[in-house]
Structure formats: structure tokens, C-alpha cells
Motif scaffolding. Sequence first.
Motif, mmCIF file in Angstrom:
data_model
loop_
_atom_site.group_PDB
_atom_site.id
_atom_site.type_symbol
_atom_site.label_atom_id
_atom_site.label_comp_id
_atom_site.label_asym_id
_atom_site.label_seq_id
_atom_site.Cartn_x
_atom_site.Cartn_y
_atom_site.Cartn_z
ATOM 1 N N UNK A 1 -27.162 0.711 24.068
ATOM 2 C CA UNK A 1 -27.204 1.918 23.046
ATOM 3 C C UNK A 1 -27.329 3.510 23.672
ATOM 4 N N UNK A 2 -27.704 3.396 24.838
ATOM 5 C CA UNK A 2 -28.001 4.728 25.492
ATOM 6 C C UNK A 2 -26.517 5.248 26.188
ATOM 7 N N UNK A 3 -25.748 3.933 26.607
ATOM 8 C CA UNK A 3 -24.535 4.469 27.084
ATOM 9 C C UNK A 3 -23.621 4.879 26.011
ATOM 10 N N UNK A 4 -23.837 4.391 24.517
ATOM 11 C CA UNK A 4 -23.058 4.704 23.687
ATOM 12 C C UNK A 4 -23.318 6.075 23.235
ATOM 13 N N UNK B 1 -31.645 13.787 28.650
ATOM 14 C CA UNK B 1 -32.127 13.475 27.186
ATOM 15 C C UNK B 1 -32.945 12.084 27.444
ATOM 16 N N UNK B 2 -34.239 11.922 26.844
ATOM 17 C CA UNK B 2 -34.880 10.895 27.286
ATOM 18 C C UNK B 2 -35.983 10.753 26.193
ATOM 19 N N UNK B 3 -36.638 9.637 26.297
ATOM 20 C CA UNK B 3 -37.848 9.266 25.367
ATOM 21 C C UNK B 3 -38.278 7.977 26.180
ATOM 22 N N UNK C 1 -38.825 3.443 29.447
ATOM 23 C CA UNK C 1 -38.433 4.599 29.606
ATOM 24 C C UNK C 1 -36.728 4.762 29.741
ATOM 25 N N UNK C 2 -36.406 5.787 29.323
ATOM 26 C CA UNK C 2 -35.085 5.859 29.634
ATOM 27 C C UNK C 2 -34.612 7.322 29.607
ATOM 28 N N UNK C 3 -33.490 7.531 30.414
ATOM 29 C CA UNK C 3 -32.795 9.081 30.070
ATOM 30 C C UNK C 3 -31.398 8.873 30.506
#
Length: 402
Positions: free
Chosen positions: A286-289, A355-357, A364-366
Motif C-alpha cells: 500500500x505505501x509503495x503504491x 509522510x507517515x502515521x 508505524x510507517x513513513x
Amino acid sequence: MALTLKTEKLERIRRWSNDYVSARTFAGLSVLIHQNGQEVFFDATGLRDVEAKTPFDRDTVARIYSMTKPITSLALMMLVEEGRVHLDAPVSRFLPEFAEPRALTEGARDLDQSTPCAVPTLHQLLTHRSGLSYAFNPGLVPESMAEQDITFAPRAGTLETMCQKLATLPLAFAPGARWEYSVGIDVIGRVIEVVTGQSLADVFQTRIFAPLGMTETGFRVTPTQQDRFAALYTPLAGNAMELNAATTGPESLRLVDSRPTSPFTDPTCLSGGGGLVGTIDDYARFIEAMRTGGQGLVSPATAAFMMCNHLGSDIASLGPSSFAEQPMRGVGFGIGGAVVLDAALSGVPGSQGDFSWGGMASTFFWIDPMHAFSVVLFTQLSPSSVTPARAELKALVQGALM
């Protein structure tokens, strides 16, 4: 100039992870890093279930809680691109129960001290400026939310009934007046259901999960995931969701939730603000997208729009009294996540534009657009405020840029 993450420097993360597990702060955790679309680091250590002595490994299924928010936000932006909604629309256009809101007056001592106010917009819901709150925040409205169990928890009711109950309360402040972490994106989830005529689970599955190959993510722990579902722990003596509690118990890893009695095995409320479970590889997809411009789910322009600051300043300047999953100084907020405006002011190493949350269970991701990498941390310790792990991990990764 974009820098490269060096493998030998990233190896420091293994020691850091092992130290957390050895100290019995985390039962187990995993870290996954991609740069320029390629995996450059993965590590998993410890246990996903201390009692069962099963390892926290790559296919562990975890509660991502508020890391659901960017996914819900993306789903709404897909509808915005299709012209089915616009961000300045009042939420009452879709949910009529919010048609006549009232906001608490300044210094109110009870919920009756309120005045009529504007209807929150979808944009205000997405950016936590709507006047809504969370039950764990301080204040009259959060106290009433807790008393009435307006929590959007897996078995707290349905998404529709939660929104209806929420609409009976006054807003904590007039829309746009402040920033306060809230259930606004849960309400956005219900808006998505009304606009599409589908359940939020079906929207996610058909429009996001299936296209991205996210086969392990959903609102429910499936029978095939039962043995891989991580237990949830807390060091607190009381409620594991008390974000500002200081009372620790005698056991650093007190069991809070595990299979097969977990509400995530049979949820009734599809919480767009915190209801998903999944694997670390799925979330990385998802975050790579998002990092690469939406991968056809939304346009690159829309993906960039989501990951820029929508507040006009940092969160701290908007007078928040709530908890947030991120620092507030030097950090703004986009559509579904935080945006670093000034890393030095935030006190956490990073890049401008990160960009993170995170989620309640310390996940956690960023995304670092400047250096083209993304990081996901999975663990299951609640609340997320009890360790500095996120800031430490950011420093470790930042230190590997050469």
C-alpha cells in the motif's frame, strides 16, 4: 540529492530490535524497508504470542489500528477523482444525522453549553479539524464518548449506528477552529458506504486490496490467519487504550487480546479509522503504491495532493489538546497522514516531506519522497505512547543514508 540506504548501516536495526525484545518491552516486532521499489532490509524478532511461544515472523497478522486511516482516505479520494464527492461538501449531504450540529462554547462545563455551528466538511473530517474527538482525549465530549461507548471498536455496534450516536453529541469546537485527533475518518468510512452502496470491506477489497495484491488485509481475522494472529500486550495496569496513562503494572507484557476470543475474529463495526488487520508485506504494498504515485488507484497528482500539508501551518499552531501519533511541532497533516515540514523543529531526524502515521499498537510507517524509500514497523504493544521506538527507528534509518 537523493541518498542511498547502506545495508551495513541498516544492520543496526537488528540490534535495536533485539534489545527491545530482550528487555521485554516488545514481545516481538518486524521492520521492512524498500528503496527505489526494491527491498533493502527486513528483520523480525521475538514472539507474536508469548503464551504460545510462536515467532513474530514475516506472515504474522497484526492489528494496524490507525494505519487504517490512510487507506480509508485513499478510498475517498478515488471517489473525489470520479466526481462523486468533493472535499468541501458538508458531511450532512451524505449523513443527515449531522445536519444541525452544535459546538461547545469556550470554557463549557457541561454538554448543554453549546451553540449552533457550521456542518463539518469532508475535508475537515479527513484533516482532524471537524470538531469531533476521540474517547481517549481530554474534555467533555471525549468523556461522553467513553461513557456511551462511541469508540468504533470492532464490536461496539455497526458503523452506521456509531455515526448516529456520535451525531447526538455536540462538537468539541466549531469546525476549522482547531486540530484534534478524532474519529473523523471513521465517519468518512460511513460516507464511502453511502456513496458507493457497498460495505467498506467490499470497497477496500475490490478497489484497493485486490488491485495491489493485498491478500492478507481486512477487517476480520480469517480462519487461515488464526494461527498467525499476534497477541496484543500492554505495560499499563489499567486500560491499554489509555494513551495518557502513567500507571504501569508489574508485568511489562500484560496480555490484552489474543485468538480465538479477539473481537477481530468477528467484527460488527468496520472502522475506517482503526479496524484493519494485516501483514507487513501487504502494508508495504500500500505505501509503495502511494510513494510511486498511486499505481493507477489514483493519479500521481492526487497521490501528491494527499501527501502535502493541508493545514497551512504545523499541528502545534492549531492549539491541539489531544494525543497524536506524531510530533506536532514542525509537522503538518495531509489527507490521512502527517507531513514533516521542518524535521529540526519536530525533534525527530527525517526529511522534509516525509509522510507517515502510526497505530495504537505501536505500528508505524513513513514514506520519504526525497530519498525514494518507505519503512514499515509492525509490533503489538498498546498504547503507542509508551516507547520512543518510532523516533529511534527514524534516526536509525536516517543514519543509514550515505
